[in-house]
Design a protein around this motif. Structure first.
Motif, PDB file in Angstrom:
ATOM      1  N   SER A 103       0.826  -1.205   0.000  1.00 55.31           N
ATOM      2  CA  SER A 103       0.000   0.000   0.000  1.00 55.31           C
ATOM      3  C   SER A 103       0.861   1.256   0.000  1.00 55.31           C
ATOM      4  O   SER A 103       0.560   2.222  -0.703  1.00 55.31           O
ATOM      5  N   VAL A 104       1.917   1.240   0.789  1.00 53.52           N
ATOM      6  CA  VAL A 104       2.810   2.394   0.839  1.00 53.52           C
ATOM      7  C   VAL A 104       3.475   2.611  -0.511  1.00 53.52           C
ATOM      8  O   VAL A 104       3.592   3.750  -0.983  1.00 53.52           O
ATOM      9  N   MET A 105       3.899   1.542  -1.160  1.00 49.21           N
ATOM     10  CA  MET A 105       4.507   1.670  -2.484  1.00 49.21           C
ATOM     11  C   MET A 105       3.506   2.227  -3.495  1.00 49.21           C
ATOM     12  O   MET A 105       3.858   3.074  -4.330  1.00 49.21           O
ATOM     13  N   CYS A 106       2.264   1.797  -3.418  1.00 50.37           N
ATOM     14  CA  CYS A 106       1.223   2.301  -4.310  1.00 50.37           C
ATOM     15  C   CYS A 106       0.997   3.792  -4.090  1.00 50.37           C
ATOM     16  O   CYS A 106       0.929   4.575  -5.046  1.00 50.37           O
ATOM     17  N   THR A 110      -5.740   7.555   2.497  1.00 48.67           N
ATOM     18  CA  THR A 110      -6.901   7.085   3.254  1.00 48.67           C
ATOM     19  C   THR A 110      -7.605   5.940   2.535  1.00 48.67           C
ATOM     20  O   THR A 110      -7.887   4.905   3.134  1.00 48.67           O
ATOM     21  N   SER A 111      -7.848   6.108   1.260  1.00 45.10           N
ATOM     22  CA  SER A 111      -8.611   5.076   0.550  1.00 45.10           C
ATOM     23  C   SER A 111      -7.797   3.802   0.361  1.00 45.10           C
ATOM     24  O   SER A 111      -8.320   2.702   0.513  1.00 45.10           O
ATOM     25  N   THR A 112      -6.515   3.927   0.057  1.00 41.80           N
ATOM     26  CA  THR A 112      -5.699   2.740  -0.202  1.00 41.80           C
ATOM     27  C   THR A 112      -5.414   1.974   1.077  1.00 41.80           C
ATOM     28  O   THR A 112      -5.730   0.792   1.184  1.00 41.80           O
ATOM     29  N   ASP A 113      -4.814   2.633   2.048  1.00 40.31           N
ATOM     30  CA  ASP A 113      -4.398   1.928   3.259  1.00 40.31           C
ATOM     31  C   ASP A 113      -5.581   1.465   4.093  1.00 40.31           C
ATOM     32  O   ASP A 113      -5.576   0.364   4.610  1.00 40.31           O
TER      33      ASP A 113
END
Length: 105
Positions: free
Chosen positions: A48-51, A91-94
């Motif tokens: 998620s962080v990479m994205c 917010t949405s990804t993680d």
């Protein structure tokens, strides 16, 4: 006087208290957390962080086009655009990945 108790005074932190405090941290393991599940959570969060980092890089590359657009945003408005995009992406990804992984048995 600085208000710090002497090492031999009652209530002063000593070696015994420090050992007890560190022993309390390991005395209660997380119930039901297998190493495989913990590794899975770690890998999902790293992904998620990479994205998010790639999306932030993309919006930073798009800033010259945003500033040259017909809207002609000021530097302050550009800052708000980028910051709101980053916050929504994080917010949405993680959060969605975290909720989906935690709810799975």
């Amino acid at each position: 006087m600085t208000g710090v108790p002497a090492p031999d005074a009652p209530g002063a932190p000593g070696k015994q208290e420090a050992v007890t405090a560190s022993a309390d941290l390991t005395a209660h393991p997380v119930v039901g957390a297998s190493p495989r599940r913990t590794l899975g959570v770690l890998l999902v969060m790293c992904g998620s962080v990479m994205c998010v980092q790639s999306l932030v890089a993309a919006i930073n590359l798009a800033m010259p086009k945003l500033s040259a657009s017909c809207l002609h945003p000021s530097p302050t408005q550009l800052l708000w655009i980028v910051d709101s995009y980053v916050m929504m992406t994080i917010t949405s990804t993680d959060w969605s990945v975290f909720i989906r992984h935690v709810r799975s048995p």
